[in-house]
Design an enzyme around this catalytic site. Sequence first.
Site, PDB file in Angstrom:
ATOM      1  N   LYS A 100      -8.019   6.800  -9.783  1.00 29.95           N
ATOM      2  CA  LYS A 100      -6.732   6.194 -10.134  1.00 29.95           C
ATOM      3  C   LYS A 100      -6.553   6.302 -11.645  1.00 29.95           C
ATOM      4  CE  LYS A 100      -6.131   2.852  -6.466  1.00 29.95           C
ATOM      5  NZ  LYS A 100      -6.190   3.981  -5.577  1.00 29.95           N
ATOM      6  N   ASP A 134      -5.107   9.941  -7.705  1.00 33.57           N
ATOM      7  CA  ASP A 134      -4.384   9.109  -6.752  1.00 33.57           C
ATOM      8  C   ASP A 134      -2.994   8.830  -7.323  1.00 33.57           C
ATOM      9  OD1 ASP A 134      -6.670   8.985  -5.257  1.00 33.57           O
ATOM     10  OD2 ASP A 134      -7.126   6.891  -5.726  1.00 33.57           O
ATOM     11  N   MET A 135      -2.066   8.409  -6.445  1.00 29.94           N
ATOM     12  CA  MET A 135      -0.752   7.984  -6.945  1.00 29.94           C
ATOM     13  C   MET A 135      -0.645   6.476  -6.732  1.00 29.94           C
ATOM     14  SD  MET A 135       1.821   9.059  -8.581  1.00 29.94           S
ATOM     15  CE  MET A 135       2.118  10.813  -8.411  1.00 29.94           C
ATOM     16  N   GLN A 163       3.621  10.703  -2.634  1.00 34.20           N
ATOM     17  CA  GLN A 163       3.949   9.704  -1.601  1.00 34.20           C
ATOM     18  C   GLN A 163       5.271  10.047  -0.923  1.00 34.20           C
ATOM     19  OE1 GLN A 163       3.908   6.993  -4.787  1.00 34.20           O
ATOM     20  NE2 GLN A 163       2.047   5.916  -4.151  1.00 34.20           N
ATOM     21  N   ARG A 184      -2.235  16.178  -2.123  1.00 41.68           N
ATOM     22  CA  ARG A 184      -2.540  15.353  -0.950  1.00 41.68           C
ATOM     23  C   ARG A 184      -1.301  14.510  -0.669  1.00 41.68           C
ATOM     24  NH1 ARG A 184      -6.389  11.558  -2.592  1.00 41.68           N
ATOM     25  NH2 ARG A 184      -8.053  13.032  -2.187  1.00 41.68           N
ATOM     26  N   LYS A 187       1.747   8.729   3.065  1.00 41.77           N
ATOM     27  CA  LYS A 187       3.018   8.041   3.336  1.00 41.77           C
ATOM     28  C   LYS A 187       3.371   7.114   2.176  1.00 41.77           C
ATOM     29  CE  LYS A 187       2.756   8.322   8.361  1.00 41.77           C
ATOM     30  NZ  LYS A 187       2.906   7.621   9.659  1.00 41.77           N
ATOM     31  N   THR A 230      -3.393  11.330   5.951  1.00 45.25           N
ATOM     32  CA  THR A 230      -2.820  10.374   6.905  1.00 45.25           C
ATOM     33  C   THR A 230      -3.728  10.240   8.114  1.00 45.25           C
ATOM     34  OG1 THR A 230      -0.913   9.890   8.322  1.00 45.25           O
ATOM     35  CG2 THR A 230      -1.385  12.213   7.966  1.00 45.25           C
ATOM     36  N   HIS A 231      -3.647   9.061   8.761  1.00 41.87           N
ATOM     37  CA  HIS A 231      -4.382   8.851  10.021  1.00 41.87           C
ATOM     38  C   HIS A 231      -3.480   9.073  11.217  1.00 41.87           C
ATOM     39  CE1 HIS A 231      -5.846   6.174   6.801  1.00 41.87           C
ATOM     40  NE2 HIS A 231      -6.969   6.785   7.095  1.00 41.87           N
ATOM     41  N   ARG A 293      -5.090  -1.954   2.692  1.00 41.78           N
ATOM     42  CA  ARG A 293      -5.531  -1.477   4.027  1.00 41.78           C
ATOM     43  C   ARG A 293      -5.095  -2.476   5.109  1.00 41.78           C
ATOM     44  NH1 ARG A 293      -6.491   1.704   0.588  1.00 41.78           N
ATOM     45  NH2 ARG A 293      -4.430   2.268   1.308  1.00 41.78           N
TER      46      ARG A 293
HETATM   47  P1  FDA Z   1       0.411   5.008   9.714  1.00 40.08           P
HETATM   48  O1  FDA Z   1       0.436   3.766   8.902  1.00 40.08           O
HETATM   49  O2  FDA Z   1       1.613   5.388  10.466  1.00 40.08           O
HETATM   50  O3  FDA Z   1      -0.848   4.914  10.674  1.00 40.08           O
HETATM   51  C1  FDA Z   1      -1.118   5.838  11.719  1.00 40.08           C
HETATM   52  C2  FDA Z   1      -2.205   5.228  12.601  1.00 40.08           C
HETATM   53  O4  FDA Z   1      -3.444   5.217  11.849  1.00 40.08           O
HETATM   54  C3  FDA Z   1      -1.957   3.754  12.952  1.00 40.08           C
HETATM   55  O5  FDA Z   1      -1.245   3.630  14.133  1.00 40.08           O
HETATM   56  C4  FDA Z   1      -3.365   3.202  13.065  1.00 40.08           C
HETATM   57  O6  FDA Z   1      -3.887   3.498  14.330  1.00 40.08           O
HETATM   58  C5  FDA Z   1      -4.131   3.998  12.046  1.00 40.08           C
HETATM   59  N1  FDA Z   1      -4.229   3.291  10.750  1.00 40.08           N
HETATM   60  C6  FDA Z   1      -3.514   3.532   9.617  1.00 40.08           C
HETATM   61  N2  FDA Z   1      -3.893   2.703   8.626  1.00 40.08           N
HETATM   62  C7  FDA Z   1      -4.865   1.933   9.134  1.00 40.08           C
HETATM   63  C8  FDA Z   1      -5.658   0.887   8.606  1.00 40.08           C
HETATM   64  N3  FDA Z   1      -5.524   0.474   7.344  1.00 40.08           N
HETATM   65  N4  FDA Z   1      -6.556   0.299   9.418  1.00 40.08           N
HETATM   66  C9  FDA Z   1      -6.717   0.703  10.699  1.00 40.08           C
HETATM   67  N5  FDA Z   1      -6.000   1.701  11.265  1.00 40.08           N
HETATM   68  C10 FDA Z   1      -5.084   2.305  10.503  1.00 40.08           C
HETATM   69  N6  FDA Z   1      -1.481   5.740  -0.769  1.00 40.08           N
HETATM   70  C11 FDA Z   1      -0.942   5.740  -2.006  1.00 40.08           C
HETATM   71  O7  FDA Z   1       0.116   5.133  -2.215  1.00 40.08           O
HETATM   72  N7  FDA Z   1      -1.585   6.405  -3.021  1.00 40.08           N
HETATM   73  C12 FDA Z   1      -2.723   7.127  -2.833  1.00 40.08           C
HETATM   74  O8  FDA Z   1      -3.266   7.721  -3.781  1.00 40.08           O
HETATM   75  C13 FDA Z   1      -3.277   7.157  -1.521  1.00 40.08           C
HETATM   76  N8  FDA Z   1      -4.417   7.864  -1.257  1.00 40.08           N
HETATM   77  C14 FDA Z   1      -4.803   8.049   0.057  1.00 40.08           C
HETATM   78  C15 FDA Z   1      -5.828   8.950   0.351  1.00 40.08           C
HETATM   79  C16 FDA Z   1      -6.160   9.189   1.688  1.00 40.08           C
HETATM   80  C17 FDA Z   1      -7.250  10.168   2.017  1.00 40.08           C
HETATM   81  C18 FDA Z   1      -5.464   8.500   2.741  1.00 40.08           C
HETATM   82  C19 FDA Z   1      -5.795   8.754   4.181  1.00 40.08           C
HETATM   83  C20 FDA Z   1      -4.480   7.596   2.431  1.00 40.08           C
HETATM   84  C21 FDA Z   1      -4.147   7.334   1.103  1.00 40.08           C
HETATM   85  N9  FDA Z   1      -3.135   6.430   0.783  1.00 40.08           N
HETATM   86  C22 FDA Z   1      -2.627   6.428  -0.496  1.00 40.08           C
HETATM   87  C23 FDA Z   1      -2.629   5.448   1.793  1.00 40.08           C
HETATM   88  C24 FDA Z   1      -1.373   5.932   2.498  1.00 40.08           C
HETATM   89  O9  FDA Z   1      -0.266   5.917   1.629  1.00 40.08           O
HETATM   90  C25 FDA Z   1      -1.044   5.040   3.707  1.00 40.08           C
HETATM   91  O10 FDA Z   1      -0.765   3.740   3.264  1.00 40.08           O
HETATM   92  C26 FDA Z   1      -2.160   4.953   4.734  1.00 40.08           C
HETATM   93  O11 FDA Z   1      -2.756   6.199   4.943  1.00 40.08           O
HETATM   94  C27 FDA Z   1      -1.595   4.431   6.106  1.00 40.08           C
HETATM   95  O12 FDA Z   1      -0.630   5.305   6.588  1.00 40.08           O
HETATM   96  P2  FDA Z   1      -0.930   6.493   7.632  1.00 40.08           P
HETATM   97  O13 FDA Z   1      -0.469   7.756   7.014  1.00 40.08           O
HETATM   98  O14 FDA Z   1      -2.331   6.505   8.037  1.00 40.08           O
HETATM   99  O15 FDA Z   1       0.078   6.271   8.816  1.00 40.08           O
END
Ligand code: FDA
Length: 310
Positions: A100, A134-135, A163, A184, A187, A230-231, A293
């Site tokens: 960060k 990171d952002m 983002q 990277r 969302k 993303t997950h 998280r």
């Molecule tokens: P979404 O929230 O739609 O989740 C999809 C599915 O994944 C959910 O239905 C659930 O099953 C599972 N899931 C997601 N989050 C979970 C959690 N916390 N606990 C349990 N299950 C979960 N953001 C940012 O603003 N700046 C950054 O630098 C980064 N860096 C970053 C690196 C990496 C490798 C990842 C994976 C994520 C980030 N993020 C981030 C966070 C990102 O912006 C976002 O908030 C999270 O990834 C949650 O969103 P999803 O894309 O996973 O989708």
Amino acid sequence: MVRRIVRKILLWMASNPWLREHLPRLGFVRRAVRRFMPGEDAESAFGAAAGLAASGQGILFTRLGENLAALAEADEVAAHYRALLDREASLPRRPELSVKPTQLGLDIDAEACFRHLDVLAGLAADAGTWLWLDMEGSTYVDSTLDLYERLRAVHPNVGICLQAYLKRTPKDLRRLLPLEPAVRLVKGAYDEPATIAYRRRPEVDAAYQALALVLAEAARDGRARCALGTHDSGLIERIATFAESADVSRGSLEVHMLYGIRSRELARLQAAGFPTFTLIAYGAFWYPWYMRRLAERPANVLFALRQLLP
Ligand code: FDA
């Protein structure tokens, strides 16, 4: 609606100084954070990385911390990362680092922050690995993009997070593409106003997909490194299907996920041909990161509360 309110409360808790000081002392909170973090030191991170790396996954490390009070703290963080890059890794591939900018002093002295990043990117190159930015919240986007442009002019091994929820991001991506960037795409994890950010999930997902496809085509032509942070495996599959019709192979679409979240899904995507990475966070300053998280999936709060039970 309820979900949005809970998210807002949790993100407010993430930035509240009193809670930041007091909540991490509670035993049940400390126990709950273990789900997302193997421990507070680098040893724990290396321990967690070993099994994942043996199965062919890439590893990213981040030491938690943000918004420092004094530049000396940034010097200490930079020294920590320098030592990490110097360390003999017993892993098949060197871990990449994700940092960060505010953890390296962006709030206090942007030039000092750049100097730290410049040194770390050089050391990462010597070690054959990558440095990612990171952002953070939207007030840091301009300064983080500026840092990235300056770094990328000198170092080929630097990446940046963008983002999808920010309405400005398509323009930012267009600005970066001539640099042949590593991006990277996430969302977005902060509480941003509707004037500058999409807040509804379908809008964020649509923005994400559109950005990912632009990035994927650049990756296909060797003009970018495309990482889907993303997950959301449904979204990843949809992007891969659209990308395929533009001749983008799965091998050009990296998937980055956080340690402790959907790891089985990440292994499945790896078996399906996507290069995969797990980002392992460690460190003592985990509180705001952990609250973000929880905000991403309010059901996680129940998991945390269950730690209160004997
Ligand atoms: P979404 O929230 O739609 O989740 C999809 C599915 O994944 C959910 O239905 C659930 O099953 C599972 N899931 C997601 N989050 C979970 C959690 N916390 N606990 C349990 N299950 C979960 N953001 C940012 O603003 N700046 C950054 O630098 C980064 N860096 C970053 C690196 C990496 C490798 C990842 C994976 C994520 C980030 N993020 C981030 C966070 C990102 O912006 C976002 O908030 C999270 O990834 C949650 O969103 P999803 O894309 O996973 O989708």
